[in-house]
Design an enzyme around this catalytic site. Structure first.
Site, PDB file in Angstrom:
ATOM      1  N   ARG A  44      -1.130  -1.299   8.581  1.00 50.37           N
ATOM      2  CA  ARG A  44      -0.823  -1.393  10.014  1.00 50.37           C
ATOM      3  C   ARG A  44      -1.498  -0.345  10.876  1.00 50.37           C
ATOM      4  NH1 ARG A  44       5.358  -1.129   9.022  1.00 50.37           N
ATOM      5  NH2 ARG A  44       4.407   0.468   7.713  1.00 50.37           N
ATOM      6  N   LYS A 147       4.039  -3.984  -9.463  1.00 45.08           N
ATOM      7  CA  LYS A 147       5.404  -3.844  -9.959  1.00 45.08           C
ATOM      8  C   LYS A 147       6.248  -3.140  -8.906  1.00 45.08           C
ATOM      9  CE  LYS A 147       6.361   0.510 -12.053  1.00 45.08           C
ATOM     10  NZ  LYS A 147       6.844   1.307 -13.128  1.00 45.08           N
ATOM     11  N   HIS A 177       0.207  -2.170 -15.596  1.00 42.46           N
ATOM     12  CA  HIS A 177      -1.015  -1.409 -15.883  1.00 42.46           C
ATOM     13  C   HIS A 177      -1.100  -0.960 -17.337  1.00 42.46           C
ATOM     14  CE1 HIS A 177       1.528   2.108 -15.042  1.00 42.46           C
ATOM     15  NE2 HIS A 177       0.703   2.744 -15.837  1.00 42.46           N
ATOM     16  N   GLU A 215       7.673  11.468 -20.845  1.00 44.98           N
ATOM     17  CA  GLU A 215       7.002  12.061 -19.679  1.00 44.98           C
ATOM     18  C   GLU A 215       7.428  13.506 -19.537  1.00 44.98           C
ATOM     19  OE1 GLU A 215       7.932   9.697 -16.253  1.00 44.98           O
ATOM     20  OE2 GLU A 215       6.490   8.147 -16.804  1.00 44.98           O
ATOM     21  N   HIS A 240       6.860  -1.908 -19.065  1.00 41.28           N
ATOM     22  CA  HIS A 240       5.779  -1.385 -19.907  1.00 41.28           C
ATOM     23  C   HIS A 240       6.155  -1.374 -21.388  1.00 41.28           C
ATOM     24  CE1 HIS A 240       4.245  -0.346 -16.079  1.00 41.28           C
ATOM     25  NE2 HIS A 240       4.964   0.733 -15.909  1.00 41.28           N
TER      26      HIS A 240
HETATM   27  N1  LIG Z   1       1.613   4.621  -6.227  1.00 38.79           N
HETATM   28  C1  LIG Z   1       1.637   4.356  -7.501  1.00 38.79           C
HETATM   29  O1  LIG Z   1       1.222   5.135  -8.355  1.00 38.79           O
HETATM   30  C2  LIG Z   1       2.178   3.030  -7.980  1.00 38.79           C
HETATM   31  C3  LIG Z   1       2.276   2.801  -9.354  1.00 38.79           C
HETATM   32  C4  LIG Z   1       2.735   1.570  -9.800  1.00 38.79           C
HETATM   33  C5  LIG Z   1       3.085   0.595  -8.896  1.00 38.79           C
HETATM   34  N2  LIG Z   1       2.995   0.843  -7.551  1.00 38.79           N
HETATM   35  C6  LIG Z   1       3.368  -0.238  -6.620  1.00 38.79           C
HETATM   36  O2  LIG Z   1       2.287  -0.456  -5.722  1.00 38.79           O
HETATM   37  C7  LIG Z   1       2.773  -0.816  -4.445  1.00 38.79           C
HETATM   38  C8  LIG Z   1       2.212   0.147  -3.414  1.00 38.79           C
HETATM   39  O3  LIG Z   1       2.644   1.454  -3.750  1.00 38.79           O
HETATM   40  P1  LIG Z   1       2.159   2.753  -2.951  1.00 38.79           P
HETATM   41  O4  LIG Z   1       2.684   3.919  -3.713  1.00 38.79           O
HETATM   42  O5  LIG Z   1       0.725   2.704  -2.668  1.00 38.79           O
HETATM   43  O6  LIG Z   1       2.996   2.618  -1.598  1.00 38.79           O
HETATM   44  P2  LIG Z   1       2.728   3.348  -0.218  1.00 38.79           P
HETATM   45  O7  LIG Z   1       2.025   4.640  -0.442  1.00 38.79           O
HETATM   46  O8  LIG Z   1       4.005   3.335   0.518  1.00 38.79           O
HETATM   47  O9  LIG Z   1       1.685   2.374   0.491  1.00 38.79           O
HETATM   48  C9  LIG Z   1       2.005   1.129   1.005  1.00 38.79           C
HETATM   49  C10 LIG Z   1       1.165   0.931   2.251  1.00 38.79           C
HETATM   50  O10 LIG Z   1       1.455  -0.362   2.766  1.00 38.79           O
HETATM   51  C11 LIG Z   1       1.237  -0.349   4.144  1.00 38.79           C
HETATM   52  N3  LIG Z   1       2.172  -1.297   4.760  1.00 38.79           N
HETATM   53  C12 LIG Z   1       3.518  -1.177   4.849  1.00 38.79           C
HETATM   54  N4  LIG Z   1       4.039  -2.237   5.487  1.00 38.79           N
HETATM   55  C13 LIG Z   1       2.994  -3.049   5.772  1.00 38.79           C
HETATM   56  C14 LIG Z   1       2.898  -4.296   6.424  1.00 38.79           C
HETATM   57  N5  LIG Z   1       3.981  -4.933   6.925  1.00 38.79           N
HETATM   58  N6  LIG Z   1       1.676  -4.864   6.549  1.00 38.79           N
HETATM   59  C15 LIG Z   1       0.566  -4.239   6.077  1.00 38.79           C
HETATM   60  N7  LIG Z   1       0.611  -3.055   5.462  1.00 38.79           N
HETATM   61  C16 LIG Z   1       1.808  -2.458   5.315  1.00 38.79           C
HETATM   62  C17 LIG Z   1       1.522   1.073   4.619  1.00 38.79           C
HETATM   63  O11 LIG Z   1       0.485   1.484   5.491  1.00 38.79           O
HETATM   64  P3  LIG Z   1       0.712   1.335   7.093  1.00 38.79           P
HETATM   65  O12 LIG Z   1       1.875   2.189   7.411  1.00 38.79           O
HETATM   66  O13 LIG Z   1      -0.586   1.797   7.683  1.00 38.79           O
HETATM   67  O14 LIG Z   1       0.962  -0.106   7.335  1.00 38.79           O
HETATM   68  C18 LIG Z   1       1.466   1.910   3.334  1.00 38.79           C
HETATM   69  O15 LIG Z   1       0.515   2.917   3.382  1.00 38.79           O
HETATM   70  C19 LIG Z   1       4.289  -0.806  -4.556  1.00 38.79           C
HETATM   71  O16 LIG Z   1       4.732  -2.102  -4.872  1.00 38.79           O
HETATM   72  C20 LIG Z   1       4.556   0.111  -5.750  1.00 38.79           C
HETATM   73  O17 LIG Z   1       5.782  -0.204  -6.383  1.00 38.79           O
HETATM   74  C21 LIG Z   1       2.548   2.041  -7.081  1.00 38.79           C
END
Ligand SMILES: NC(=O)c1ccc[n+]([C@@H]2O[C@H](COP(=O)([O-])OP(=O)(O)OC[C@H]3O[C@@H](n4cnc5c(N)ncnc54)[C@H](OP(=O)(O)O)[C@@H]3O)[C@@H](O)[C@H]2O)c1
Length: 506
Positions: A44, A147, A177, A215, A240
């Protein structure tokens, strides 16, 4: 293979995008795999293409920048909300204008919070971005789902149902993963290519299997609230660890066709049992870490972590004794353990083979034959188990087979020895990152390493059974263990008699 695929990442400002997805795409591009793909990041907050590239580059470690610089000209950004029709119309125009246009294969990666998975899929469909003829080879449309896939069986089913209203199963790529890790994939190769192990891979020769994901870290910054609503069983074991277990225990597939492999995995997961839900304390331990020492520094307890409710009842450690009720494994315990703030980070599978039928060597001195048999029968004298196969998944990627050899000298005494294989030493390079492999497979349309809806349902059925037992009157208490220890002593009691103890990795 399509020459100009388009990859769209929703959640482009997020943590996963910069830490995993972009480096993986840069590696794929550097290896000139996956065709000449372009990438559009969507989230966004307003940014230009230049801002997007600059922010990502600044975040990456030096050694990843050369790969990134090659990808950068093909990296674009579009500000928009995934549920906003206008934003998706703009995305559609943007994609049409990129190389390949409407005829390019398109991969939509939903790196968004889970509540948005179904919303995003429906919005994409309404914008006409998911239209694909069955079996389409060029202008394919695929969606990658991160996930967690649901928080229990009903929510996982609901999500599947919602996705299936706009997507066919062949278009859905659910990521775990762990399946992208080379050593996890090697479970298939190791088992079904090497004829010497398969005849032993059953209840006649295997006494028990243990799987550990240990971990060293506690709850990561910014993830406290998410983790507190999730816990160790849902966060790690349900997905996992059960995937690893499925590969260890499944029947041989008739081919390497993705459906053939996934059929066998789902059969195994369906046969997984929590032995007796009426006495869950006998088959499971749950605990949370208290303050302690990690990496030589004092660290707070789980309930003091940011984002965690002070009165939280969430577990950070889970150990289970499960069974697989099928012809191959009936009666063999599968011991599964995962914990945070343990002394060392390691993921490992150990297959413990049975002892020889008669203990000829290393008998205790001065004990009669009759006494020896009695002591062995009542479990007060355990035979040494010489043969353990260890499949180390991380941080070392290795395979080790232990056995006994005669100690040099006049007496017939045996000493432990081992054969060992280390991926890095053998192949001279580190295996690719899991996300690199998985993203490439998704671009190439290979679903083998992605989860099918029925696999997820079978995993949740098992996890829900454990969670329901934990809510019942016989629930095991939520124990505490000091951070930096191997978890509560009670978890050793999941091993019975002479079955041994939990591995501490190496
Ligand atoms: N991070 C990890 O290591 C990890 C590991 C395994 C799984 N996951 C999974 O991967 C997914 C993402 O995780 P993340 O850690 O990257 O989350 P995050 O850091 O919160 O990133 C999500 C991004 O989505 C954007 N967003 C939120 N609402 C939106 C909308 N309505 N339309 C478009 N964009 C939107 C936000 O950016 P804006 O505010 O600019 O919109 C935000 O930066 C989740 O399902 C999580 O469970 C993450």
């Amino acid at each position: 293979m399509p020459q100009t695929p388009q990859v769209v990442i929703f959640g482009a400002s997020g943590d996963l995008t910069r830490r995993k997805l972009v480096p993986a795409l840069a590696r794929i591009a550097a290896r000139q795999a996956g065709g000449d793909f372009s990438v559009v990041g969507v989230s966004r907050r307003p940014k230009t293409d230049e801002d997007f590239r600059r922010e990502l580059r600044a975040f990456l470690p030096e050694e990843q920048r050369a790969d990134f610089d090659r990808l950068a000209p093909r990296l674009h950004y579009l500000a928009g909300d995934v549920s906003d029709a206008e934003a998706l119309a703009a995305l559609s125009d943007r994609l049409d204008a990129l190389p390949g246009g409407r005829g390019a294969g398109r991969l939509f990666y939903l790196s968004l919070k889970p509540e948005l998975f179904a919303v995003a899929a429906v919005s994409l469909a309404e914008a006409g971005l998911l239209v694909m003829a069955e079996g389409e080879r060029e202008a394919w449309r695929r969606v990658v789902i991160e996930k967690p896939f649901g928080t229990d069986l009903p929510s996982a089913r609901r999500l599947s149902r919602d996705l299936h209203t706009v997507l066919r199963e062949e278009q859905i790529y659910r990521i775990d993963h762990y399946l992208g890790k080379e050593t996890v994939q090697n479970l298939l190769g190791f088992r079904f290519h090497n004829a010497i192990f398969e005849p032993l891979w059953n209840r006649h020769h295997v006494e028990l299997v243990q799987v550990t994901v240990a971990e060293e870290i506690g709850v990561e910054p910014g993830r406290g609230a998410y983790y507190d609503a999730t816990g160790a069983l849902r966060d790690m074991l349900q997905n996992h660890m059960l995937q690893v277990l499925a590969l260890v225990g499944m029947e041989p597939p008739p081919s390497l066709d993705p459906e053939a492999i996934r059929n066998q995995k789902v059969e195994l997961l369906r046969a997984l049992r929590f032995p007796d839900p009426s006495t869950p304390h006998e088959f499971g331990v749950r605990a949370r870490y208290a303050a302690g020492v990690a990496g030589g520094k004092p660290v707070p307890g789980y309930r003091e972590e940011e984002g965690v409710a002070p009165g939280s009842g969430t577990e950070t450690y889970v150990a289970l004794r499960a069974e697989i009720a099928n012809w191959r494994w009936n009666g063999v315990p599968f011991l599964l353990r995962h914990g945070k703030r343990l002394p060392r980070r390691f993921t490992e599978v150990q297959v413990h083979f049975r002892t020889p039928p008669l203990q000829l060597f290393d008998r205790p001195a001065g004990v009669s034959e009759a006494d020896l048999r009695r002591l062995q029968r009542d479990g007060s004298l355990c035979e040494i188990r010489p043969n353990v196969l260890t499949l180390a998944v991380q941080p070392r990627e290795a395979i080790r087979l232990s056995f006994g050899v005669k100690r040099p000298g006049p007496s017939m005494s045996m000493a432990p020895a081992a054969l060992e294989f280390d991926y890095r030493e053998h192949f001279g390079e580190a295996p690719p990152d899991a996300y690199e492999r998985l993203l490439l497979d998704a671009i190439l349309g290979d679903q083998t390493l992605f989860l099918r809806a029925d696999e997820i349902e079978a995993s949740w059925r098992f996890a829900d059974e454990v969670l329901a037992a934990w809510r019942g009157p016989e629930a095991p208490p939520l124990l505490e263990y000091p951070a930096g220890s191997w978890g509560p002593a009670e978890s050793e009691a999941l091993f019975r008699g002479c079955e041994g103890r939990w591995s501490e990795g190496r």
